[in-house]
Design an enzyme around this catalytic site. Structure first.
Site, PDB file in Angstrom:
ATOM      1  N   ASP A  91      36.888  68.987  27.412  1.00  0.00           N
ATOM      2  CA  ASP A  91      36.084  69.975  28.110  1.00  0.00           C
ATOM      3  C   ASP A  91      36.512  69.966  29.580  1.00  0.00           C
ATOM      4  O   ASP A  91      37.361  69.183  30.001  1.00  0.00           O
ATOM      5  CB  ASP A  91      34.596  69.728  27.919  1.00  0.00           C
ATOM      6  N   ASP A 270      30.926  70.465  18.343  1.00  0.00           N
ATOM      7  CA  ASP A 270      30.974  69.074  18.783  1.00  0.00           C
ATOM      8  C   ASP A 270      29.568  68.667  19.127  1.00  0.00           C
ATOM      9  O   ASP A 270      28.751  69.490  19.548  1.00  0.00           O
ATOM     10  CB  ASP A 270      31.846  68.903  20.021  1.00  0.00           C
TER      11      ASP A 270
END
Lengths: 385, 385
Positions: A91, A270
């Site tokens: 990320d 996720d």
């Protein structure tokens, strides 16, 4: 195009696909265990592979602070540093600087924040996030986005949507001018924002679509909003996102949310639930979530989960694992985390196989009926582990 | 006789042997990892077996407190409860009530103490220790002995030697009247006491030999006394203990101590060093003990130990494991513990093979020269983990 849809469900937007990266091909819908600091907590890479994990996630914010992305780069990237040889996604640090760090100042240029570890000051810009993610070397990298708090008013969210678009352009420009340090491409996903405001979500998608070629992510959900509002937004995204690119619903989630989101055409997920809840003794089994610390398991010598995708499910009894938690033994945390990752991986495998066989509609209905009653698992509010 | 000597060293008392139990045969000299609470910290049973562990130890004192020996008995014994299917030894709790619990009252009958966990009061007698060990069901069980503090005067130690003899007789009487709950025999080892007083050690042996048929243990060493005094006592025991029974030197120890003790005819060892030091980031490698937390490893991407008996030795770099310790990741503790158990198991394998090939003298000399310089490992003073 690295993404190929292999089967579409006739009654919903659910689909299976193959998503190709230099480090391997991912079967979608896919769940990505969270490896915040270069390790999915308690696991070796081999153990994750054994449980059918195909892709893991790393956190830019955390790895930038420790050990430092320069060190990871010198190691040859996060794959070599950590020993995980499969596909990997990082990320951008956006979510973490807004939720975990102490914010000092936000401007169009970037975000000044203080580390949650030692209070040291740092400044993240879209370019800085890209620079760190170049150093980490994941196969899939995320745009640096602004994540306003869950209950922000429309005006605030509108501003963040516009800034997120601007920043996504800065990210792309940086990536073009600064190619990968390693022998593989890094695929870039813009992140759709807009909270629970339909027009803003729609605007965000419209602005970002032209910047997306490999996949798109949906951020700013599963952060405390109503479940119905969240699903409404996912459905809206399903309607407007490109069909031929993978869609990554960030930070989701609970099994019911995953199944619902798959039916709305989402491909990647996720969440820290399997590992974090595992550490707290919450174990996902085919019979539901059990809290293994409960004294009712004191003399329960039956296997934890006979249908688990992990041999631990039959190898260890509830009484033994309860004992391990009761005396703070690491093996207890390992067993619970393993059973949970196995549960999520089996869930995704089931989802894929039911889509492929045309049974997804019936299967998901009965799954949601059974698991909709589960109340013992909370949505994790911070996407780190 | 369950013990068979297979090779004797010509220049020392070192020997190799095979020690048969219902759950498998142990190659001696053997090192037993300590599984205080029914788990060798961080490991699954399969992982221990993979590292060539043949026998593990459990702690009567701890398992009596949690989960309770009645629960372990109901599970079918500690083997079934924990999933360790190989040979197992339990200590008697003697050492722990004297070193870990708060002592209230010692009499010829037994020891009243308070739990180190919650201060609750308990009373251990020789019979109680045997009753617990019957419930745990280990292959080898230990006499309940009195362990006076390391620096006790001769009079105190003499009294404890006499009491230990008396208690060993009570233990044997109990065992005769109360057979094994399970389908296997439990072999009983008396424990020689006497601290660093040669006559008392000799007396202790003389009194206990008639009670021993399967093996004998040496207690009350490695508790803070001078290294030379310790080795003198081991040598004296070598001279007087039966040659045809395995000799278990309790709580030892450091690699140099093990090698020295093997040359003095000792066959079995246990120590928390591999796991406890592992948890602190001290890793045994062929190059010596390294403290992986040291900042000099920050960018050291070389493997931790290329000659390790564990694949982790080449799979993970020093920089990565340092990072894991730096951010308190369980995987770091797992890697360090694994490398240390692998080191000790390889050491024992080396010792056995050098005895068998007649090279033990030369090998041990060079080993002691190399490892005698190591100062970074302290003797662990409490035999629990």
């Amino acid at each position: 195009m690295n993404f190929k849809i292999t089967q579409k469900d006739s009654r919903s937007s659910a689909r299976t696909g193959l998503f190709e990266t230099t480090h391997g091909t991912i079967q979608t819908p896919a769940f990505m265990p969270v490896g915040t600091l270069g390790t999915v907590k308690t696991f070796t890479p081999q153990e994750l592979t054994f449980l059918d994990t195909e892709i893991i996630l790393g956190n830019t914010y955390h790895l930038y602070l420790k050990p430092g992305d320069d060190i990871v780069k010198d190691a040859g990237g996060l794959h070599l540093f950590s020993g995980w040889t499969g596909p990997m996604l990082t990320d951008s640090g956006g979510f973490q600087v807004f939720s975990l760090a102490r914010l000092n100042k936000i401007s169009d240029e970037g975000v000044e924040f203080q580390s949650h570890i030692d209070g040291s000051k740092h400044f993240f810009t879209p370019e800085k996030s890209m620079s760190i993610q170049r150093n980490l070397g994941a196969d899939i990298i995320m745009a640096f986005d602004e994540c306003p708090p869950g209950k922000s008013d429309k005006k605030t969210v509108e501003k963040s949507v516009n800034r997120t678009t601007m920043w996504a352009k800065f990210c792309l420009k940086y990536l073009k001018e600064n190619p990968s340090h390693f022998e593989w491409n890094q695929m870039f996903f813009p992140i759709v924002q807009g909270n629970i405001y339909p027009e803003l979500r729609k605007n965000s998608i419209d602005e970002l679509v032209s910047l997306a070629s490999c996949g798109m992510a949906i951020g700013g959900l599963a952060v405390g909003e109503d479940k119905s509002a969240m699903l409404e937004m996912v459905s809206l995204c399903d309607e407007h996102l490109p069909v031929d690119q993978p869609r990554y619903l960030m930070g989701v989630g609970k099994p019911v949310d995953i199944v619902n989101a798959v039916s709305m055409g989402m491909d990647m997920f996720d969440c820290v639930i399997p590992t974090r809840n595992g550490r707290n003794g919450h174990i996902f089994t085919d019979e539901g979530v059990i809290n293994i610390k409960n004294s009712k398991y004191k003399s329960d010598f039956t296997p934890i989960d006979e249908t688990s995708g992990s041999p631990f499910g039959t190898q260890f009894s509830k009484a033994y694992v309860r004992h391990l938690f009761n005396v703070n033994e690491i093996l207890g945390v390992r067993i619970a985390s393993t059973l949970n990752i196995a549960f999520f991986m089996k869930l995704m495998k089931n989802i894929r196989s039911k889509i492929e066989s045309g049974e997804f509609g019936d299967w998901s209905k009965s799954f949601l009926e059974k698991w909709g009653k589960e109340r013992s698992v909370d949505i994790s509010e911070k996407n780190i582990d």
